[in-house]
Scaffold this active site. Structure first.
Site, PDB file in Angstrom:
ATOM      1  N   LYS A  83      -3.787  -8.555   3.180  1.00 14.79           N
ATOM      2  CA  LYS A  83      -3.130  -7.811   2.100  1.00 14.79           C
ATOM      3  C   LYS A  83      -2.157  -8.747   1.396  1.00 14.79           C
ATOM      4  O   LYS A  83      -1.313  -9.389   2.035  1.00 14.79           O
ATOM      5  CB  LYS A  83      -2.372  -6.643   2.717  1.00 14.79           C
TER       6      LYS A  83
HETATM    7  C1  E4P Z   1      -0.776   0.957   1.266  1.00 21.55           C
HETATM    8  O1  E4P Z   1      -1.498   0.075   1.668  1.00 21.55           O
HETATM    9  C2  E4P Z   1       0.654   1.066   1.580  1.00 21.55           C
HETATM   10  O2  E4P Z   1       0.869   0.705   2.915  1.00 21.55           O
HETATM   11  C3  E4P Z   1       1.170   2.462   1.427  1.00 21.55           C
HETATM   12  O3  E4P Z   1       0.227   3.368   0.958  1.00 21.55           O
HETATM   13  C4  E4P Z   1       2.556   2.589   0.885  1.00 21.55           C
HETATM   14  O4  E4P Z   1       2.894   3.947   0.752  1.00 21.55           O
HETATM   15  P1  E4P Z   1       4.375   4.504   0.596  1.00 21.55           P
HETATM   16  O5  E4P Z   1       4.706   4.555  -0.850  1.00 21.55           O
HETATM   17  O6  E4P Z   1       4.293   5.868   1.196  1.00 21.55           O
HETATM   18  O7  E4P Z   1       5.279   3.585   1.363  1.00 21.55           O
END
Ligand code: E4P
Length: 212
Positions: A83
């Site tokens: 990522k």
């Molecule tokens: C995605 O890969 C992220 O980890 C995630 O969806 C972030 O979400 P949040 O806005 O609830 O922290």
């Protein structure tokens, strides 16, 4: 549509797998920090447990270090997806990692870019939080990637509730990554609970068993 769990918590992952509802996992530094455990080891343990793709995020923000961390993450297991944040250094890393056969998930996407990666992750809840329309971004991203025939999966991230999932599916998004709570909410309805209670109590009034 595939469902990923957005978590680093083993118990949640095990439960989701038991339910047969989890095609993959996304993690991020915040989620792993909550566990209070070593970073790489956590990604590796999740990747061993889950047959599908597991996103582990680089912590670096500069190109050289992103490359090094990306290679280390990808080396943990075959199903690890690296990522990488949507920054200039991140996008350069995605292109170079791809040349090495390493699959990436471009994260923290808040506008509609067109770039080749295994996954693009538009964050819808965080846009809704600042009075923008997260779903409009999903619509734009899906339309652009389909129009230019990108081999990139649109992964809906920062999901807050089941309606986000239904609307994303209607727009043709490939994957949604859900907090465990939203996964539970998807299958919880008061009418299912009350309906089941009534069916069973009606039958129980007969005093007969299943095979009588
Ligand atoms: C995605 O890969 C992220 O980890 C995630 O969806 C972030 O979400 P949040 O806005 O609830 O922290």
């Amino acid at each position: 549509m595939e469902f990923f769990l957005d978590t680093a918590e083993m118990k949640e992952i095990e439960t989701g797998l038991e339910w047969g509802m989890v095609d993959g996992i996304t993690t991020n530094p915040t989620l792993i920090a909550k566990m209070g455990r070593p970073y790489l080891q956590t990604v590796q343990e999740i990747a061993r447990l889950v047959p599908g793709p597991v996103s582990g995020e680089v912590l670096a923000t500069e190109f050289d270090e992103m490359m090094e961390q990306g290679r280390r993450l990808a080396g943990l297991a075959e199903n690890v997806i690296v990522k990488v944040p949507l920054t200039p250094a991140g996008l350069r890393s995605v292109r170079e990692l791809l040349k090495e056969g390493i699959r990436c998930n471009v994260t923290l996407c808040f506008s509609a870019p067109a770039l080749a990666a295994a996954y693009i992750s538009p964050f819808i809840g965080r846009l809704d939080d600042v009075a923008e329309d997260g779903m409009l971004l999903i619509d734009q991203v899906v339309t652009i990637y389909r129009a230019y025939d990108f081999d990139t999966k649109v992964l809906v991230a920062s999901v807050r509730h089941p309606v986000h999932i239904v609307q994303s599916a209607q727009l043709g998004a490939d994957v949604a990554t859900l907090p465990f709570k939203v996964l539970e909410q998807l299958y919880k309805h008061p009418l299912t609970d009350s309906g089941l209670e009534r069916f069973l109590s009606d039958w129980n009034k007969t005093g007969k068993k299943f095979d009588e």
